[in-house]
Design a protein around this motif. Structure first.
Motif, mmCIF file in Angstrom:
data_model
loop_
_atom_site.group_PDB
_atom_site.id
_atom_site.type_symbol
_atom_site.label_atom_id
_atom_site.label_comp_id
_atom_site.label_asym_id
_atom_site.label_seq_id
_atom_site.Cartn_x
_atom_site.Cartn_y
_atom_site.Cartn_z
ATOM 1 N N THR A 178 8.736 3.479 -12.740
ATOM 2 C CA THR A 178 9.246 2.464 -11.813
ATOM 3 C C THR A 178 8.098 1.721 -11.141
ATOM 4 O O THR A 178 8.117 0.491 -11.005
ATOM 5 N N ILE A 179 7.084 2.456 -10.744
ATOM 6 C CA ILE A 179 5.938 1.845 -10.069
ATOM 7 C C ILE A 179 5.178 0.932 -11.028
ATOM 8 O O ILE A 179 4.737 -0.172 -10.658
ATOM 9 N N GLU A 180 5.026 1.379 -12.277
ATOM 10 C CA GLU A 180 4.319 0.565 -13.262
ATOM 11 C C GLU A 180 5.060 -0.743 -13.539
ATOM 12 O O GLU A 180 4.446 -1.803 -13.718
ATOM 13 N N ALA A 181 6.375 -0.676 -13.565
ATOM 14 C CA ALA A 181 7.167 -1.869 -13.860
ATOM 15 C C ALA A 181 7.152 -2.857 -12.695
ATOM 16 O O ALA A 181 7.177 -4.073 -12.904
ATOM 17 N N TYR A 182 7.142 -2.345 -11.471
ATOM 18 C CA TYR A 182 7.155 -3.201 -10.275
ATOM 19 C C TYR A 182 6.074 -2.708 -9.316
ATOM 20 O O TYR A 182 6.341 -1.970 -8.367
ATOM 21 N N ILE A 183 4.854 -3.107 -9.599
ATOM 22 C CA ILE A 183 3.726 -2.651 -8.789
ATOM 23 C C ILE A 183 3.843 -3.107 -7.330
ATOM 24 O O ILE A 183 3.263 -2.505 -6.413
ATOM 25 N N ALA A 184 4.615 -4.169 -7.079
ATOM 26 C CA ALA A 184 4.801 -4.675 -5.705
ATOM 27 C C ALA A 184 5.488 -3.643 -4.815
ATOM 28 O O ALA A 184 5.382 -3.713 -3.577
ATOM 29 N N LEU A 185 6.177 -2.673 -5.427
ATOM 30 C CA LEU A 185 6.846 -1.640 -4.626
ATOM 31 C C LEU A 185 5.845 -0.826 -3.805
ATOM 32 O O LEU A 185 6.172 -0.339 -2.713
ATOM 33 N N VAL A 186 4.633 -0.673 -4.333
ATOM 34 C CA VAL A 186 3.620 0.137 -3.648
ATOM 35 C C VAL A 186 3.250 -0.482 -2.299
ATOM 36 O O VAL A 186 2.938 0.229 -1.334
ATOM 37 N N PHE A 187 3.302 -1.803 -2.215
ATOM 38 C CA PHE A 187 2.935 -2.480 -0.969
ATOM 39 C C PHE A 187 3.809 -2.011 0.194
ATOM 40 O O PHE A 187 3.344 -1.884 1.332
ATOM 41 N N PHE A 188 5.071 -1.749 -0.071
ATOM 42 C CA PHE A 188 6.012 -1.402 0.997
ATOM 43 C C PHE A 188 6.129 0.110 1.241
ATOM 44 O O PHE A 188 6.799 0.533 2.177
ATOM 45 N N LEU A 189 5.473 0.918 0.398
ATOM 46 C CA LEU A 189 5.628 2.372 0.507
ATOM 47 C C LEU A 189 5.142 2.917 1.852
ATOM 48 O O LEU A 189 5.886 3.638 2.531
ATOM 49 N N PRO A 190 3.910 2.613 2.286
ATOM 50 C CA PRO A 190 3.468 3.136 3.591
ATOM 51 C C PRO A 190 4.366 2.678 4.732
ATOM 52 O O PRO A 190 4.673 3.448 5.649
ATOM 53 N N LEU A 191 4.796 1.429 4.680
ATOM 54 C CA LEU A 191 5.639 0.874 5.729
ATOM 55 C C LEU A 191 6.953 1.654 5.858
ATOM 56 O O LEU A 191 7.402 1.995 6.959
ATOM 57 N N LEU A 192 7.553 1.963 4.727
ATOM 58 C CA LEU A 192 8.854 2.638 4.732
ATOM 59 C C LEU A 192 8.747 4.095 5.166
ATOM 60 O O LEU A 192 9.496 4.559 6.029
ATOM 61 N N VAL A 193 7.814 4.830 4.554
ATOM 62 C CA VAL A 193 7.733 6.262 4.873
ATOM 63 C C VAL A 193 7.248 6.477 6.303
ATOM 64 O O VAL A 193 7.686 7.418 6.985
ATOM 65 N N ASP A 194 6.356 5.600 6.786
ATOM 66 C CA ASP A 194 5.919 5.716 8.180
ATOM 67 C C ASP A 194 7.067 5.441 9.151
ATOM 68 O O ASP A 194 7.165 6.068 10.210
ATOM 69 N N SER A 195 7.938 4.501 8.792
ATOM 70 C CA SER A 195 9.093 4.197 9.649
ATOM 71 C C SER A 195 10.015 5.399 9.751
ATOM 72 O O SER A 195 10.522 5.729 10.838
ATOM 73 N N GLY A 196 10.246 6.080 8.626
ATOM 74 C CA GLY A 196 11.071 7.285 8.655
ATOM 75 C C GLY A 196 10.440 8.385 9.479
ATOM 76 O O GLY A 196 11.111 9.065 10.274
ATOM 77 N N GLY A 197 9.123 8.580 9.318
ATOM 78 C CA GLY A 197 8.429 9.597 10.106
ATOM 79 C C GLY A 197 8.430 9.289 11.587
ATOM 80 O O GLY A 197 8.618 10.182 12.424
ATOM 81 N N ASN A 198 8.234 8.003 11.924
ATOM 82 C CA ASN A 198 8.240 7.613 13.338
ATOM 83 C C ASN A 198 9.610 7.824 13.976
ATOM 84 O O ASN A 198 9.723 8.316 15.103
ATOM 85 N N ALA A 199 10.663 7.448 13.248
ATOM 86 C CA ALA A 199 12.019 7.647 13.773
ATOM 87 C C ALA A 199 12.309 9.130 13.948
ATOM 88 O O ALA A 199 12.918 9.557 14.938
ATOM 89 N N GLY A 200 11.862 9.939 12.988
ATOM 90 C CA GLY A 200 12.063 11.385 13.086
ATOM 91 C C GLY A 200 11.303 11.997 14.238
ATOM 92 O O GLY A 200 11.814 12.880 14.939
ATOM 93 N N SER A 201 10.071 11.541 14.457
ATOM 94 C CA SER A 201 9.266 12.061 15.571
ATOM 95 C C SER A 201 9.911 11.730 16.908
ATOM 96 O O SER A 201 9.932 12.562 17.829
ATOM 97 N N GLN A 202 10.450 10.510 17.028
ATOM 98 C CA GLN A 202 11.140 10.141 18.265
ATOM 99 C C GLN A 202 12.344 11.042 18.514
ATOM 100 O O GLN A 202 12.537 11.556 19.624
ATOM 101 N N ALA A 203 13.148 11.241 17.479
ATOM 102 C CA ALA A 203 14.349 12.072 17.623
ATOM 103 C C ALA A 203 13.979 13.511 17.967
ATOM 104 O O ALA A 203 14.596 14.143 18.834
ATOM 105 N N ALA A 204 12.951 14.051 17.299
ATOM 106 C CA ALA A 204 12.532 15.427 17.557
ATOM 107 C C ALA A 204 12.016 15.595 18.980
ATOM 108 O O ALA A 204 12.326 16.581 19.665
#
Length: 449
Positions: free
Chosen positions: A307-333
């Motif tokens: 999937t990454i090889e076919a759409y390399i642009a997906l990598v650009f958004f990976l840090p943004l997305l996973v950090d958002s999930g971690g930040n939301a989880g840290s707030q809730a915790a």
């Protein structure tokens, strides 16, 4: 003069060996400020500064020092000097210092103390650390409940000078059992011939000697108490915990929880006095464990290589997305852990809070998805933007739920909810976020799984 100005002048006087100026400045400083100043000095300098104080003030200042400093200073004193200092210290601080000494030193000191002081130290030092018994002082005012006000006030005048506080008077029966309490103000305004039993409040907030210290602090805060009476198994009054000691406990517990929230173990003696090895040892265990937890994120990326090889642009958004999930989880915790620590949140509230968290997480996810979709359109087109937006909603929801559920789960297992720290929540949310993101991308973009 402020503490900063006094400290600077005292430093200058010490460097110039100006004895008269040192004596004047030491007398000018508040005892707590003097303790803060000498905390950073060598033992010989600290002892010489304390010698400028009258013995009772010297004992009070000594009580403000950290345990590590007290232990180091006690090692520099001979038994006679240390015994004299112990004699003038408050009962609870005296017991705390006594417990810092080795057994041989303890026995030598006990022989130099009066019988009443020896028994008091043995009693207070026998209670387990972290309990009301270890925190309490035996210096309080207790009077028979059947005594009249005039006689009771006379007893307060005799015993009050040695008490930790006289604003709350404790009424006991013939066997020393706590039967009620009343304030000094009520006694002064009452009819001198009235009995205390007719005036006292019988509905009491009381701790047992084995009550955890954090519960003691919570009770004092909840009921706005100046002091909390402590009883033994037979309901006999054995001590009180004052609000200032409860404040120290609250600060200690908050600091410990904050350290746990970033995966750091408890630092004995504080950050400033911690050794390099202690700082390393308290941090390395969780960091190593979290390294292996993050392997799952790497495994998820490896699984979706095509999937990454076919759409390399997906990598650009990976840090943004996973950090958002971690930040939301840290707030809730953080919200859950703090709520559980203060008693605002209990295990039985789990289902109701779960529904609320889902609603809030959906709103958060949609708002963040709207913001990131604009970037997605300009960066990689409509299809990628749709993938990123859908992923953002689900990742934020999952991160928030992980952050909320983990403290409850740990509490149910009998572990400290504070262990549901930000790094732990973030590591779990990262792995989940990677799987969600690339699974959605694979499905939406029509790629093989």
């Amino acid at each position: 003069m402020s503490y900063i100005e006094l400290a600077a002048d005292l430093r200058s006087a010490i460097e110039q060996q100006d004895t008269a100026a040192i004596r004047h400045l030491v007398a000018e400083m508040q005892l707590a400020d003097l303790a803060e100043f000498i905390q950073h000095e060598q033992e010989d300098t600290t002892l010489s500064l304390l010698d400028y104080l009258p013995l009772d003030e010297r004992a009070s200042a000594f009580g403000y020092l950290e345990e590590e400093t007290q232990s180091a200073l006690a090692a520099e004193m001979d038994d006679a000097t240390l015994a004299e200092l112990l004699h003038h210290m408050s009962a609870d601080e005296r017991a705390d210092l006594f417990k810092l000494l080795d057994e041989a030193r303890q026995q030598g000191l006990l022989r130099r103390l009066a019988h009443a002081e020896r028994e008091d130290i043995r009693k207070l030092a026998s209670y387990e650390e972290g309990t009301a018994g270890a925190l309490m002082t035996s210096e309080y005012v207790a009077v028979p409940a059947e005594m009249d006000v005039a006689t009771a006030l006379e007893k307060v005048r005799r015993t009050g000078p040695n008490a930790e506080t006289i604003y709350q008077i404790y009424c006991v029966d013939d066997e020393g059992r706590l039967t009620g309490t009343l304030s000094l103000r009520e006694m002064i305004l009452a009819n001198p011939h009235a009995t205390l039993a007719s005036l006292m409040v019988e509905e009491l907030v009381v701790a047992k000697v084995d009550t955890p210290q954090e519960e003691v602090a919570r009770l004092i805060s909840r009921y706005d108490l100046m002091a909390l009476p402590v009883t033994n198994g037979g309901e006999r009054l054995v001590g009180i915990v004052t609000y200032d000691d409860a404040m120290d406990v609250a600060e200690e517990e908050a600091t410990e929880d904050m350290h746990k929230s970033v995966s750091v173990g408890k630092l004995e003696g504080g950050l400033r006095s911690a050794s390099l090895f202690d700082l390393y040892r308290k941090r390395i265990v969780w960091l190593v464990l979290l390294v292996f937890a993050n392997i799952f994120s790497g495994a998820g990326i490896a699984y979706f290589e095509e999937t990454i090889e076919a759409y390399i642009a997906l990598v650009f958004f990976l840090p943004l997305l996973v950090d958002s999930g971690g930040n939301a989880g840290s707030q809730a915790a953080t919200l859950m852990v703090r709520g559980m620590a203060t008693g605002d949140v209990r295990t039985r509230d789990w289902a109701r809070l779960l529904g609320r968290e889902v609603s809030v997480a959906i709103a958060l996810g949609l708002t963040m998805a709207l913001a990131v979709s604009v970037v997605g359109i300009f960066r990689a087109g409509t299809e990628i933007a749709m993938v990123v937006a859908m992923s953002m909603v689900l990742i934020v929801i999952m991160g928030s739920l992980i952050g909320m559920i983990l403290p409850f789960l740990l509490n149910r297992l009998g572990w400290d909810p504070a262990t549901a720290s930000a790094p732990l929540v973030t590591s779990i949310a990262d792995a989940v976020g990677v799987l969600i993101y690339f699974a959605i991308a694979t499905a939406v973009l029509g790629l093989p799984a």
